[in-house]
Design a protein around this motif. Structure first.
Motif, short mmCIF file in Angstrom:
data_model
loop_
_atom_site.label_atom_id
_atom_site.label_comp_id
_atom_site.label_asym_id
_atom_site.label_seq_id
_atom_site.Cartn_x
_atom_site.Cartn_y
_atom_site.Cartn_z
N ALA A 30 0.87 -1.17 0.00
CA ALA A 30 0.00 0.00 0.00
C ALA A 30 0.92 1.23 0.00
O ALA A 30 2.11 1.12 0.28
CB ALA A 30 -0.89 0.00 1.24
N VAL A 31 0.37 2.37 -0.33
CA VAL A 31 1.17 3.60 -0.38
C VAL A 31 0.64 4.56 0.68
O VAL A 31 -0.56 4.85 0.73
CB VAL A 31 1.12 4.25 -1.77
N LEU A 32 1.56 5.04 1.51
CA LEU A 32 1.22 6.02 2.54
C LEU A 32 1.72 7.38 2.08
O LEU A 32 2.92 7.65 2.11
CB LEU A 32 1.85 5.65 3.88
N GLY A 33 0.80 8.24 1.63
CA GLY A 33 1.16 9.60 1.26
C GLY A 33 1.07 10.48 2.49
O GLY A 33 0.06 10.48 3.19
N ILE A 34 2.14 11.21 2.75
CA ILE A 34 2.17 12.09 3.93
C ILE A 34 2.47 13.51 3.48
O ILE A 34 3.44 13.76 2.77
CB ILE A 34 3.24 11.63 4.94
N ASP A 35 1.60 14.44 3.88
CA ASP A 35 1.85 15.85 3.65
C ASP A 35 2.51 16.38 4.92
O ASP A 35 1.85 16.52 5.95
CB ASP A 35 0.56 16.59 3.34
N LEU A 36 3.80 16.62 4.83
CA LEU A 36 4.57 17.03 6.00
C LEU A 36 4.40 18.52 6.27
O LEU A 36 4.42 19.33 5.35
CB LEU A 36 6.06 16.72 5.79
N ALA A 37 4.27 18.85 7.51
CA ALA A 37 4.17 20.25 7.95
C ALA A 37 4.96 20.38 9.24
O ALA A 37 5.59 19.44 9.70
CB ALA A 37 2.72 20.64 8.15
N ASP A 38 4.90 21.55 9.83
CA ASP A 38 5.67 21.77 11.05
C ASP A 38 5.08 20.98 12.22
O ASP A 38 5.77 20.20 12.84
CB ASP A 38 5.68 23.26 11.37
N ARG A 39 3.80 21.16 12.51
CA ARG A 39 3.21 20.53 13.68
C ARG A 39 2.03 19.60 13.37
O ARG A 39 1.66 18.79 14.20
CB ARG A 39 2.74 21.58 14.67
N ARG A 57 -4.68 12.08 10.85
CA ARG A 57 -4.08 13.38 11.14
C ARG A 57 -3.30 13.22 12.43
O ARG A 57 -3.78 12.61 13.38
CB ARG A 57 -5.14 14.46 11.34
N ALA A 58 -2.11 13.75 12.44
CA ALA A 58 -1.28 13.66 13.65
C ALA A 58 -0.78 15.05 14.00
O ALA A 58 -0.24 15.75 13.14
CB ALA A 58 -0.11 12.71 13.43
N VAL A 59 -0.97 15.43 15.23
CA VAL A 59 -0.43 16.70 15.71
C VAL A 59 0.90 16.37 16.39
O VAL A 59 0.94 16.00 17.57
CB VAL A 59 -1.41 17.40 16.69
N CYS A 60 1.94 16.43 15.60
CA CYS A 60 3.28 16.09 16.09
C CYS A 60 4.31 16.64 15.12
O CYS A 60 3.97 17.13 14.04
CB CYS A 60 3.44 14.57 16.24
N ALA A 90 9.57 16.34 -0.93
CA ALA A 90 10.89 16.58 -0.35
C ALA A 90 11.11 18.08 -0.18
O ALA A 90 11.84 18.72 -0.91
CB ALA A 90 11.98 15.99 -1.24
N THR A 91 10.43 18.64 0.81
CA THR A 91 10.58 20.06 1.10
C THR A 91 11.18 20.19 2.49
O THR A 91 10.79 19.49 3.41
CB THR A 91 9.23 20.78 1.05
N GLY A 92 12.12 21.09 2.62
CA GLY A 92 12.76 21.30 3.91
C GLY A 92 13.55 20.09 4.35
O GLY A 92 14.06 19.32 3.54
N HIS A 93 13.67 19.92 5.63
CA HIS A 93 14.46 18.82 6.20
C HIS A 93 13.59 17.67 6.69
O HIS A 93 14.10 16.60 7.01
CB HIS A 93 15.27 19.34 7.37
N ARG A 94 12.29 17.85 6.75
CA ARG A 94 11.42 16.86 7.38
C ARG A 94 11.43 15.52 6.65
O ARG A 94 11.28 14.47 7.27
CB ARG A 94 9.99 17.40 7.45
N TRP A 95 11.60 15.54 5.33
CA TRP A 95 11.58 14.29 4.58
C TRP A 95 12.76 13.41 4.98
O TRP A 95 12.64 12.18 4.96
CB TRP A 95 11.60 14.56 3.07
N GLN A 96 13.88 14.01 5.36
CA GLN A 96 15.04 13.22 5.77
C GLN A 96 14.77 12.50 7.09
O GLN A 96 15.17 11.36 7.28
CB GLN A 96 16.28 14.11 5.89
N VAL A 97 14.07 13.16 7.98
CA VAL A 97 13.68 12.54 9.25
C VAL A 97 12.71 11.39 8.97
O VAL A 97 12.85 10.29 9.53
CB VAL A 97 13.04 13.59 10.19
N LEU A 98 11.76 11.62 8.09
CA LEU A 98 10.79 10.58 7.73
C LEU A 98 11.50 9.40 7.06
O LEU A 98 11.16 8.24 7.32
CB LEU A 98 9.72 11.16 6.82
#
Length: 183
Positions: A30-39, A57-60, A90-98
């Protein structure tokens, strides 16, 4: 005598790239699409026909997305899939953490270009309104269409060289001009 042409170098390279992507996004996942944001993170788990299997939705922060990835694996297995392929912009640094969190769990990860998500949003309903749940689903859809790429993770040495280059680049491009004295 027919004029038969073989595959061009571009064809061979494209085929190799598509083979790599098919290995990262197999039909058994399956494919998990994640829209990364700050919080606030939005996630959509889809099959390869873009049917949404589950949303979350995750507040984290991005580095706290481990439970969301675990949840996605459980949901995918309940729907009959073997595993999950994680996809994001792949915007900012969050994708590397993911990517690191996905690698810890043995999950494949791909990235989608932001411009493709923007264009897909326009094509979806002819609006420019941005909503994180919709973008998460569009990221997953673009991934199943193999309109994604394998992110390149740089090691410590390359990151240090890039940092040093960025630090010295403005000095190297500075132009020193000597203005003639006013008469």
């Amino acid at each position: 005598m027919p004029n038969a042409c073989g595959l061009s170098r571009g064809d061979r390279n494209r085929n190799k790239r598509l083979d790599r992507l098919r290995a990262l996004v197999p039909a058994t996942n399956a494919v998990l699409g994640i829209d990364l944001a700050d919080r606030k993170q939005a996630a959509a788990l889809t099959d390869h026909d873009s049917r949404v299997l589950a949303r979350r939705r995750a507040v984290c922060r991005a580095w706290e997305l481990g439970p969301v990835l675990d949840w996605a694996v459980e949901q995918a297995r309940a729907a009959g899939f073997l595993s999950v392929t994680v996809a994001c912009e792949a915007t900012g640094h969050r994708w590397q953490v993911l990517e690191r969190l996905a690698a810890e769990r043995g999950l494949n990860m791909v990235c989608v270009q932001s411009l493709l998500v923007w264009r897909a949003r326009e094509g979806e309903d002819l609006t420019w309104d941005k909503s994180d749940p919709k973008d998460a689903m569009l990221i997953a859809r673009l991934t199943t269409q193999l309109r994604c790429y394998e992110p390149e993770i740089s090691d410590g040495t390359w990151s240090r060289l890039r940092q040093l280059g960025a630090r010295t680049a403005p000095v190297a491009h500075r132009v020193h001009r000597v203005w003639p004295a006013a008469a």
